[in-house]
Design a protein around this motif. Structure first.
Motif, mmCIF file in Angstrom:
data_model
loop_
_atom_site.group_PDB
_atom_site.id
_atom_site.type_symbol
_atom_site.label_atom_id
_atom_site.label_comp_id
_atom_site.label_asym_id
_atom_site.label_seq_id
_atom_site.Cartn_x
_atom_site.Cartn_y
_atom_site.Cartn_z
ATOM 1 N N TYR A 158 0.826 -1.202 0.000
ATOM 2 C CA TYR A 158 0.000 0.000 0.000
ATOM 3 C C TYR A 158 0.864 1.257 0.000
ATOM 4 O O TYR A 158 1.897 1.318 0.670
ATOM 5 C CB TYR A 158 -0.900 -0.028 1.246
ATOM 6 N N ARG A 160 1.108 5.145 1.058
ATOM 7 C CA ARG A 160 0.494 6.127 1.928
ATOM 8 C C ARG A 160 1.256 7.441 1.851
ATOM 9 O O ARG A 160 2.342 7.515 1.273
ATOM 10 C CB ARG A 160 0.431 5.629 3.367
ATOM 11 N N TRP A 161 0.706 8.502 2.491
ATOM 12 C CA TRP A 161 1.285 9.830 2.312
ATOM 13 C C TRP A 161 2.497 10.078 3.209
ATOM 14 O O TRP A 161 3.318 10.932 2.925
ATOM 15 C CB TRP A 161 0.227 10.903 2.576
ATOM 16 N N TYR A 196 -8.464 2.374 4.092
ATOM 17 C CA TYR A 196 -7.463 2.406 3.026
ATOM 18 C C TYR A 196 -8.118 2.851 1.719
ATOM 19 O O TYR A 196 -9.206 2.373 1.376
ATOM 20 C CB TYR A 196 -6.842 1.018 2.816
ATOM 21 N N GLN A 200 -4.851 3.319 -3.909
ATOM 22 C CA GLN A 200 -3.468 3.336 -3.450
ATOM 23 C C GLN A 200 -2.932 1.932 -3.154
ATOM 24 O O GLN A 200 -1.816 1.796 -2.661
ATOM 25 C CB GLN A 200 -3.351 4.204 -2.199
#
Length: 308
Positions: A158, A160-161, A196, A200
């Motif tokens: 995944y 993520r930022w 989630y 992404q």
């Protein structure tokens, strides 16, 4: 009203099997005495149902009996076709199943309701994504939906930022939410229940590990709580700004008939507010906080130098 309740009672027994008078009363929001009278009325009309006494007793239909009566009103038929979203079903890999289901539903409706259903599809269309946003690519959506349906754990890679930007987690998919054209997966894992973005998900590996959703978990309730928490964290500060009538209108505030006005505006962060207020151009002046005012002034000086 009673006719509709009798149909509902019959369909409850058809779909759920044995039910006690108390269970039926709770579902129908009537008294147990009313259920007794309704059951007698159905039996008198020739519906093959019977009651069994004892701890495991209740009412049930004779094995194999099914009614073709849907009990759909015109409004209910319209709502059923409004709820069927072709684009959404196709994303989930269920486009063909939806088309077949609609054909079956249409065939089961009386002629007048078939006409109502046809008008719905001719006159209403849901296009969820916003105007200026490109539709998210969700190549793993069908696999995620399959895992949700089968109650099978998956391993996600995944993006993520925050760092580390790429992570790998084993999660138990509880449900999917479509919000403003974007799909979100609600899943449990070692760190608790998390949300989630499906677009992404970089890679998905299925497992044979089954799981049970925690007692008391409800997807709709979780999502509402998640949204409330998100909004609470979104606006953590305020800015004092002077606004022209046009600037106030563009911020969704009550605009003065003439002249400028001051307003306290909630902001997410200095960085985010910097870009948002610059969009208003000369229709707004930030007074506080000083850091935000200085950031905007510096940007304006840089722009003036560039366009000189």
């Amino acid at each position: 009203m009673r006719a509709s309740r009798l149909v509902t009672l019959l369909l409850l027994l058809q779909n759920r099997g044995r039910m006690t008078a108390r269970q039926l009363a709770d579902e129908l929001e009537v008294s147990v005495r009313t259920v007794y009278r309704d059951v007698e009325a159905l039996a008198a009309a020739g519906i093959p149902l019977y009651g069994e006494a004892g701890h495991a007793g209740g009412y049930r239909l004779v094995d194999g009996y099914r009614t073709r009566l849907t009990g759909l009103t015109a409004d209910e038929a319209q709502a059923a076709f409004l709820a069927a979203l072709p684009g959404t079903a196709a994303d989930l890999g269920l486009g063909g199943a939806l088309a077949t289901a609609q054909l079956k539903l249409r065939a089961a409706l009386p002629a007048e309701l078939r006409e109502h259903a046809g008008r719905i599809q001719e006159r209403f269309l849901l296009d969820a994504p916003g105007w200026y946003g490109r539709a998210d690519e969700t190549p793993h959506l069908a696999a995620v939906a399959s895992a949700v349906w089968a109650r099978r754990a998956v391993v996600l890679r995944y993006r993520r930022w925050r760092a580390p930007e790429e992570i790998e987690r084993r999660v138990e998919p509880y449900g999917l939410v479509l919000k403003a054209g974007r799909w979100y997966l609600v899943a449990g894992g070692a760190s608790g229940t998390r949300t989630y973005r499906v677009d992404q998900v970089l890679e998905l590996t299925g497992t044979d590990d089954g799981f049970a959703v925690p007692d008391g978990f409800a997807l709709a309730a979780y999502w509402q709580a998640y949204l409330a928490d998100f909004r609470a964290r979104l606006h953590t500060g305020e800015a004092l700004v002077r606004l022209s009538p046009e600037g106030a209108r563009r911020l969704g505030l009550t605009a003065p008939e003439r002249g400028w006005t001051e307003a306290q505006v909630p902001i997410e962060s200095i960085d985010h507010a910097h870009g948002e207020f610059l969009r208003l151009g000369a229709e707004a002046e930030v007074l506080e906080p000083a850091e935000l005012r200085e950031r905007i002034a510096a940007t304006v000086r840089e722009l003036a130098a560039r366009y000189r």
